[in-house]
Design a protein around this motif. Structure first.
Motif, short mmCIF file in Angstrom:
data_model
loop_
_atom_site.label_atom_id
_atom_site.label_comp_id
_atom_site.label_asym_id
_atom_site.label_seq_id
_atom_site.Cartn_x
_atom_site.Cartn_y
_atom_site.Cartn_z
N TYR A 147 4.07 5.88 -0.78
CA TYR A 147 2.85 5.09 -0.61
C TYR A 147 1.59 5.91 -0.83
O TYR A 147 0.69 5.47 -1.57
N PRO A 148 1.41 7.09 -0.19
CA PRO A 148 0.15 7.81 -0.42
C PRO A 148 -0.04 8.22 -1.87
O PRO A 148 -1.17 8.25 -2.37
N SER A 150 1.08 6.46 -4.44
CA SER A 150 0.70 5.20 -5.11
C SER A 150 -0.77 4.88 -4.83
O SER A 150 -1.49 4.42 -5.73
N HIS A 151 -1.19 5.11 -3.60
CA HIS A 151 -2.58 4.83 -3.24
C HIS A 151 -3.53 5.70 -4.07
O HIS A 151 -4.55 5.21 -4.57
N SER A 214 -1.66 1.76 5.72
CA SER A 214 -1.16 1.04 4.54
C SER A 214 -1.01 -0.44 4.85
O SER A 214 -1.08 -0.87 6.01
#
Length: 283
Positions: A147-148, A150-151, A214
């Motif tokens: 996730y980080p 992708s962010h 998230s």
């Protein structure tokens, strides 16, 4: 866990075990977990194994490894019957795995990733971590890695060159400790783990602050290899879903800071699969 509470749980478990395993000599069910989800919880795992085994009619043995990849390799290689993994490796190997159950946390089978920084370090946003030292949890973790990244990609930043340096802690609690003790300027952690630590050790989490939350994702699931007999998969699912209805089972769930386990469909992890495709990590 305090000693008195541990004795209480063990008493509850012991009162439900019966005199012996219903099937003497039956092969144990091998249940894989990692330090990412359960770190230094040997006593708890022994209690949970006893509770599960009494209901299954076969011994249950927890197998711990440091990394998701090690657990996944054992599961896919037929050396484990089921495992508690992350949604990220699940979507990568979905064709070879079957969902058994998903934990329910705060009333739903969902959780968030957190990016944290030191409470007194002056960093107030993820973008301010540019050029700093950052801790990942595990390369096969959604919250602690996928996730980080992708962010950052969504912000037009290259995840491989955003930070001055990065390292892996191989456990969300260890990532929290790394930030609290100044070993990293920031870290990506499982929000459920951070919230659970906040209940058990508020002095530790109080040294950190959440600078990014998230969207909600499917909670790390319990899965089985598809070659595990269907009857075993069904029974394991029934036992886990029924755990909240048993006094000893509820006490164990309370130690996990979970409401219980529920059934789920693969669609629960669609957003994680989309991020994996975005970063070219779908398989």
């Amino acid at each position: 866990m305090t000693l008195n509470r541990r004795r209480f749980i063990r008493h509850l478990v012991a009162t439900t075990l019966g005199a012996a395993w219903p099937v003497l000599g039956a092969s144990p069910v091998r249940f894989g977990v990692t330090a990412v989800m359960l770190d230094d919880r040997v006593g708890f795992l022994n209690d949970w194994a006893a509770w599960l085994g009494a209901r299954l009619g076969r011994p249950v043995v927890f197998v711990q490894r440091a990394r998701y990849r090690e657990i996944l390799d054992l599961l896919l290689g037929g050396q484990l019957d089921l495992a508690w993994i992350c949604g990220y490796p699940y979507v990568q190997h979905q064709d070879a795995l079957e969902l058994i159950a998903v934990p329910s946390f705060q009333g739903q089978p969902l959780y968030r990733a957190y990016v944290i920084a030191a409470a007194e370090g002056g960093v107030q946003s993820f973008e301010e971590l540019a050029g700093r030292l950052f801790a990942w949890a595990d390369p096969d973790s959604n919250s602690g890695y996928l996730y980080p990244r992708s962010h950052l990609a969504g912000l037009g930043r290259d995840p491989d060159h955003f930070f001055r340096r990065t390292f892996f802690t191989w456990g969300h609690p260890r990532s929290v400790v790394a930030v609290a003790e100044g070993l990293a300027d920031g870290a990506a952690v499982d929000g459920y783990v951070w919230e659970t630590l906040a209940r058990r050790d508020p002095a530790l989490t109080g040294q950190t602050q959440i600078i990014l939350r998230s969207p909600l994702f499917g909670f790390p699931p319990i899965v089985a290899a598809r070659d595990l007999p269907a009857a075993d998969r069904t029974r394991l699912r029934e036992i886990l879903i029924g755990q909240a209805g048993d006094a000893a089972g509820r006490a164990l769930l309370a130690e996990l800071n979970l409401d219980g386990f529920v059934t789920a469909e693969p669609a629960l992890f669609t957003d994680i699969a989309a991020m994996a495709r975005q970063l070219g990590r779908s398989g």
